[in-house]
Scaffold this motif. Structure first.
Motif, PDB file in Angstrom:
ATOM      1  N   VAL A  41       9.695 145.716  13.531  1.00 29.80           N
ATOM      2  CA  VAL A  41       9.996 146.989  12.616  1.00 29.80           C
ATOM      3  C   VAL A  41       9.606 148.223  13.309  1.00 29.80           C
ATOM      4  N   PRO A  42      10.584 148.965  13.951  1.00 33.71           N
ATOM      5  CA  PRO A  42      10.465 150.270  14.779  1.00 33.71           C
ATOM      6  C   PRO A  42       9.376 151.340  14.097  1.00 33.71           C
ATOM      7  N   LEU A  60       1.492 151.342  14.261  1.00 34.56           N
ATOM      8  CA  LEU A  60       0.366 150.563  14.938  1.00 34.56           C
ATOM      9  C   LEU A  60      -0.231 151.427  15.985  1.00 34.56           C
ATOM     10  N   PHE A  61       0.654 152.086  16.674  1.00 39.18           N
ATOM     11  CA  PHE A  61      -0.036 152.789  17.882  1.00 39.18           C
ATOM     12  C   PHE A  61      -0.675 154.031  17.327  1.00 39.18           C
ATOM     13  N   GLU A 109      -1.018 148.445  23.922  1.00 36.88           N
ATOM     14  CA  GLU A 109      -0.146 147.635  24.340  1.00 36.88           C
ATOM     15  C   GLU A 109      -0.839 146.434  24.846  1.00 36.88           C
ATOM     16  N   ASN A 110      -2.123 146.478  24.619  1.00 33.07           N
ATOM     17  CA  ASN A 110      -2.990 145.102  24.991  1.00 33.07           C
ATOM     18  C   ASN A 110      -3.001 144.275  23.549  1.00 33.07           C
ATOM     19  N   GLU A 111      -2.714 145.033  22.253  1.00 34.01           N
ATOM     20  CA  GLU A 111      -2.663 144.270  21.143  1.00 34.01           C
ATOM     21  C   GLU A 111      -1.179 144.030  20.583  1.00 34.01           C
ATOM     22  N   VAL A 112      -0.411 145.092  20.892  1.00 29.86           N
ATOM     23  CA  VAL A 112       1.055 145.024  20.341  1.00 29.86           C
ATOM     24  C   VAL A 112       1.701 144.615  21.577  1.00 29.86           C
ATOM     25  N   HIS A 126       8.868 154.570  19.738  1.00 38.23           N
ATOM     26  CA  HIS A 126       7.916 155.706  19.512  1.00 38.23           C
ATOM     27  C   HIS A 126       6.570 154.717  19.379  1.00 38.23           C
ATOM     28  N   PRO A 127       5.571 155.204  20.060  1.00 38.24           N
ATOM     29  CA  PRO A 127       5.580 156.188  20.958  1.00 38.24           C
ATOM     30  C   PRO A 127       5.892 155.845  22.525  1.00 38.24           C
ATOM     31  N   TYR A 128       6.833 156.653  23.163  1.00 38.90           N
ATOM     32  CA  TYR A 128       7.682 156.069  24.229  1.00 38.90           C
ATOM     33  C   TYR A 128       6.856 155.756  25.375  1.00 38.90           C
ATOM     34  N   GLU A 129       5.900 156.544  25.888  1.00 39.69           N
ATOM     35  CA  GLU A 129       4.953 156.070  26.842  1.00 39.69           C
ATOM     36  C   GLU A 129       4.224 154.839  26.609  1.00 39.69           C
ATOM     37  N   LYS A 130       3.859 154.575  25.440  1.00 41.72           N
ATOM     38  CA  LYS A 130       3.185 153.411  25.284  1.00 41.72           C
ATOM     39  C   LYS A 130       4.142 152.085  25.050  1.00 41.72           C
ATOM     40  N   ILE A 131       5.168 152.231  23.997  1.00 46.36           N
ATOM     41  CA  ILE A 131       6.076 150.998  23.873  1.00 46.36           C
ATOM     42  C   ILE A 131       6.706 150.765  25.054  1.00 46.36           C
TER      43      ILE A 131
END
Length: 244
Positions: free
Chosen positions: A7-8, A14-15, A21-24, A33-38
């Motif tokens: 789900v976007p 979650l972020f 990104e180690n968990e998601v 969103h958030p672009y730099e992390k996803i």
């Protein structure tokens, strides 16, 4: 905990609550969103056509889905092998408990509380001067709008609008003629990407009506997103309050 989000808006939440990104470890192509992390997170398909084999290869501890956004059969297939949390958000109260539950699951209770407080602050900060009937369109060919059992309806109501199609449910098809009694026609930026040319098309039928593009994410993304829409709603309502 390793999580796959289908789900976007929940991926964003979650972020926002502090996950990395180690968990998601998995997301849909519509999670932006958030672009730099996803952008570092594995894509597992779209919301309606998830890649079950790819999800299996990731071996998540938890998969988060949504009753409306994901396909029942696909979610049930995942339930055979994984723990799946199926969310359903229709009201602002539902959203409060979604954010609170996510905070509890991931031990981010204080962040969840802060986001919930901010969401209520945003929704209460500005109201329309007088009741205005608004038609909120989400699709074209055919035109589709929103009924009273949708999250968008509740956000419209919270910000002072009266949904012109509050007597309908879900996402009914309508005609241009059905818009005759509404004061404002809102064209959502998603899921159909309404543009200025679509305003012109409706102006041919209703030259005197206020017809505008609105931010679909601000009205439809549950989770933490509304907490970041304070300025947007202020500007939108200010524009409408000052209309002739």
């Amino acid at each position: 905990m390793k999580v796959v989000s289908l789900v976007p808006s929940i991926t964003e939440a979650l972020f926002d609550l502090g996950l990395t990104e180690n968990e998601v470890i998995g997301r849909t192509k519509f999670c932006i969103h958030p672009y730099e992390k996803i952008k570092k997170v594995e894509i597992i398909g779209g919301t309606k056509n998830i890649n079950i084999e790819k999800i299996k290869s990731l071996q998540p501890d938890l998969i988060i889905a949504n009753k409306e956004e994901n396909v029942k059969d696909q979610v049930e297939a995942l339930m055979e092998d994984f723990k799946v949390m199926v969310t359903h958000v229709e009201t602002v109260e539902d959203n409060y408990y979604l954010v609170k539950n996510l905070g509890n699951i991931f031990h981010q209770e204080e962040k969840a509380k802060a986001y919930n407080l901010k969401i209520y602050e945003v929704l209460n900060q500005t109201k329309i001067n007088s009741p205005i009937k608004a038609a909120y369109l989400i699709w074209k060919n055919p035109y589709m709008t929103i009924g009273s059992d949708t999250f968008i309806h509740h956000i419209l109501t919270e910000t002072g609008f009266e949904n012109s199609f509050k007597d309908k449910t879900r996402y009914p098809e309508i005609t241009v003629e059905d818009l005759a009694e509404t004061d404002i026609i809102m064209l959502s930026s998603e899921p159909f990407p309404f543009k200025e040319k679509h305003i012109d098309e409706l102006k041919a039928f209703y030259p005197e009506k206020k017809i505008m593009i609105v931010d679909g994410e601000a009205f439809s993304w549950y989770g933490t997103h509304i907490a970041k829409c304070g300025e947007y709603f202020k500007e939108l309502i200010s524009e409408i309050n000052s209309r002739p």
